[in-house]
Design a protein around this motif. Sequence first.
Motif, short mmCIF file in Angstrom:
data_model
loop_
_atom_site.label_atom_id
_atom_site.label_comp_id
_atom_site.label_asym_id
_atom_site.label_seq_id
_atom_site.Cartn_x
_atom_site.Cartn_y
_atom_site.Cartn_z
N ALA A 1 0.86 -1.19 0.00
CA ALA A 1 0.00 0.00 0.00
C ALA A 1 0.89 1.23 0.00
O ALA A 1 2.11 1.15 0.16
N PRO B 1 -2.22 3.55 6.04
CA PRO B 1 -2.26 3.51 4.58
C PRO B 1 -3.21 4.55 4.01
O PRO B 1 -4.12 5.04 4.70
N TRP C 1 1.94 4.01 2.16
CA TRP C 1 1.92 4.16 3.62
C TRP C 1 2.43 5.53 4.05
O TRP C 1 3.32 6.11 3.43
#
Length: 894
Positions: free
Chosen positions: A811, A891, A813
């Motif tokens: 993801a 995220p 982040w």
Amino acid sequence: MEQIRTGQDIDRRDLFENPTTAFRPSAYWFWHSIPTEEVCHAQLADFKQKGIGTILIQARLAMSRDDYLSPGYLVAYRAAAGIAAKLGLKLGIYDDYNWISGHAGGRTVVDRDDLRERHLFWMSSGDLRGEISGIHPPFTRKMGSDIFEWQYEGGRVEWCEWMVASALLHSSGEVGSLDEIVDVTTQTSVVRSDGVSCTYAFDGEIKDGQTITVFISARSTTSRLINYLLPEATVRFIDVGLDPLVEALGDLVPDPVGLVFYDQPAAGFYKWDQISGSLGNSLLFASTLPDAVLQNTGQPFAKTLLALLRNVGPDTLRLRAQFYAAYSALMNDAFSGTLRRWAERKGIALTGHEILPHISSWALNGGFTSIDPRVALAVDFFGIDAYRHETTVDSNNFVAQLAPKLGDSVARSNGRSRCVVETYASAERTPVRAAGQWELTLETMRAQAIRLYCLGTRQFLWHGVYQTDGRDNDPTPFANPRFDFAPGINFEPWWGYHDLFSQETARISAFIEPATPRTPVAILYPLHTAFAEGPRHGHATHIGAWCEGLLARRCDFMFVSEADLAKARIEDGQMLVSGLVFDALILPSVTVLETKKTVRALETFRAAGGVVWSSGDRLSTVCDATDPVAAVASTHIDRMPGGSDIDALLAGLPPSGPVITGHPADRLWQWVGYEDNGWWRIVLFNDGAAALESEIFFNDGFDCEVWSATTGKIEEAAAFSQLTVTLEAQEVRCLRLRQTTHGGAGDGHLSNQPALDLARAVSLVDGWSFAPAASAAFVPISVETGWETQGFADLSGTGIYRLALEIGDEADWFLELPDVATVVAASLDGRQIDRRGWRPYRFALGRLRPGVHSLELRVANTAANRYYANTPYLGDTADKSGLSAVPKLIPLTH
């Protein structure tokens, strides 16, 4: 001065992206000894790298006075200026050793005792003989023995040439008029004197119910301070203190050395055992003063002196006002006028600041409460500023205060705008003010700078950067550089982040420069009331209440002088003066005005539809009026103005320009100004710890550009019917907008907050290790409390936190650090991500694949735990350091 003109001539967008030195932070460079050329190279290059644009070299008390202006000093000074020129830095001549301009490190009065300060002392008695004794300078003495011994030769206060200046016989009770006062000066003489006291005798009769008041002048034999009423003292100061510097600099004047800076010229604020009456300190005296007073008051000097102490009938307030006006004018021209004429011959600008009794306060005399400012260059701010080429004021500590607003006001009155603000830190957790604030954070400093810009500042002048960080195990204030109004910011562990502060704040200042502030309200600066009534009168606190109340409602204002009102143009119920437009004018407990012209201007303004309010005491005296004075027609409140009063005043003003709201209002700072071409400029600052929202409306719609002070980039205009701006903690926004009509333009929202999926946030509690330096061994540490509680109480520097960061899901982040003391750089897998010097401490880590990543945080605290250790200045607890709340990994929302 040249830099400001250049800044106005070049492209405004380029000026914003690359501000000139006129907008960049400046600093005193404290010299504690004569530096080597290598030290000059290293430190000046460092200052340049950290974003400072102008340096003023200042010899401090730690330097021997014998070294000041010595041949070695002048060689080093010239070398430093040459290095600065090559680096593109500007220099200013700080005009003296330590501070209190005029003494040239004591050289001004060497072999010129006639130039030492001479004062008037007085006493009232029913006896034929009296003694003046116990003379002392409490303002200086409370700063400690080192300051006292620097100011007075041998650390002694001694006097000579005692002379009776005036003796008045008068009623012990009420005096109805000057005619009731008998001048008995010729019958009064000094019959005994020594270095600390004198005795006078009156050769006459004092009847029951009578008192004799005697004024005696004496010249100090030990003070290194000059008599500021004497232009020859300033000439001598220039000869021995300034000309040697200019001659040593040679072709480096006027570029890069383009200004001379004076600092708090003031003689001693003396008290003595017999002091009495309305005047709180001794007066400077010179032979030219009686004639100046006679010309301004039309009354004999001797009798006018008595009016300074007590009521002498209906002319009392007028006599006081006119006396101090003459006294101030004489001092202004003798010192500031002489300096200005010299500076213009040298082709450089004169700037600097007088004593500001309101320092760190909104009340006019809420700072230096122990002095009577009328005896110094400390009341007639408009008149003092007329002698400067650029305006500078002084500010103390990190709160909003009157100085920059009054500085901007006097600058505009004298055909300029905005001001330089010198900022120094005095200790708040110890009575020893010179111990300073090594606990200062970059966030605190930045927030204060932004407040100052919103209040009228162009350039932030820091007090200061240090040549040395002083000595361990020596808590002596001043003489140990470490405790000379600390911090020396270049010895703070967060100094490496100063460039972030410099660039952003310079852009904010450059953004403001092309616009005129929207100031619906004018406050009359009550000069003659201040002269006549003294610093404890209500005008001082009423000014503070009006200022704070208006700012709390985000209504900008400016001070105007009586001379401003006399030249103002009245159009459509508005007052136009000094390039500003006012809808309302406030009289803050004004009892005395200089001239009937002011009354007529107020009447004209009110008759044209302008709003006039007054508070506190009413007008009772106009100095050039012979008939009784009627109160100025106004909406009057007898009490201190409160919130409801200010709301009522503002409700009667016409709307102008964009409307800005903010929730919560007490944390939102704003500056609003307009350009000649219809565009408006707005600065918004969230001076708090949590996010807030501000809404902007501008009639039916507007175009808005976003100018990023962080990057220097400008987003092209977009159309809105209204705009909501989310400001994170400590976030600042610069917006440029103009009214327009766009059919269908919708509501807008500006926010720098990324769309984070808080439900998937990961708390990074465990697994952290820490080292106090890169070469030290790492040990386990908690991130829920600072390192000062975990065995590193004395660590002032950069601590290193490391974590093996395990990513489960791929993801984008972000790393959130809820509480950092005080600055931090984040690296991931050996690559630096970014640096943060203030909230919010959020880092975009980018798109991370599953697996283990190496996270490193380098956190720098303040120098307090190092420099205050083993001193009386540390306080009850160590200064907060490092991480003290659990970091979070969050995220982006899908």
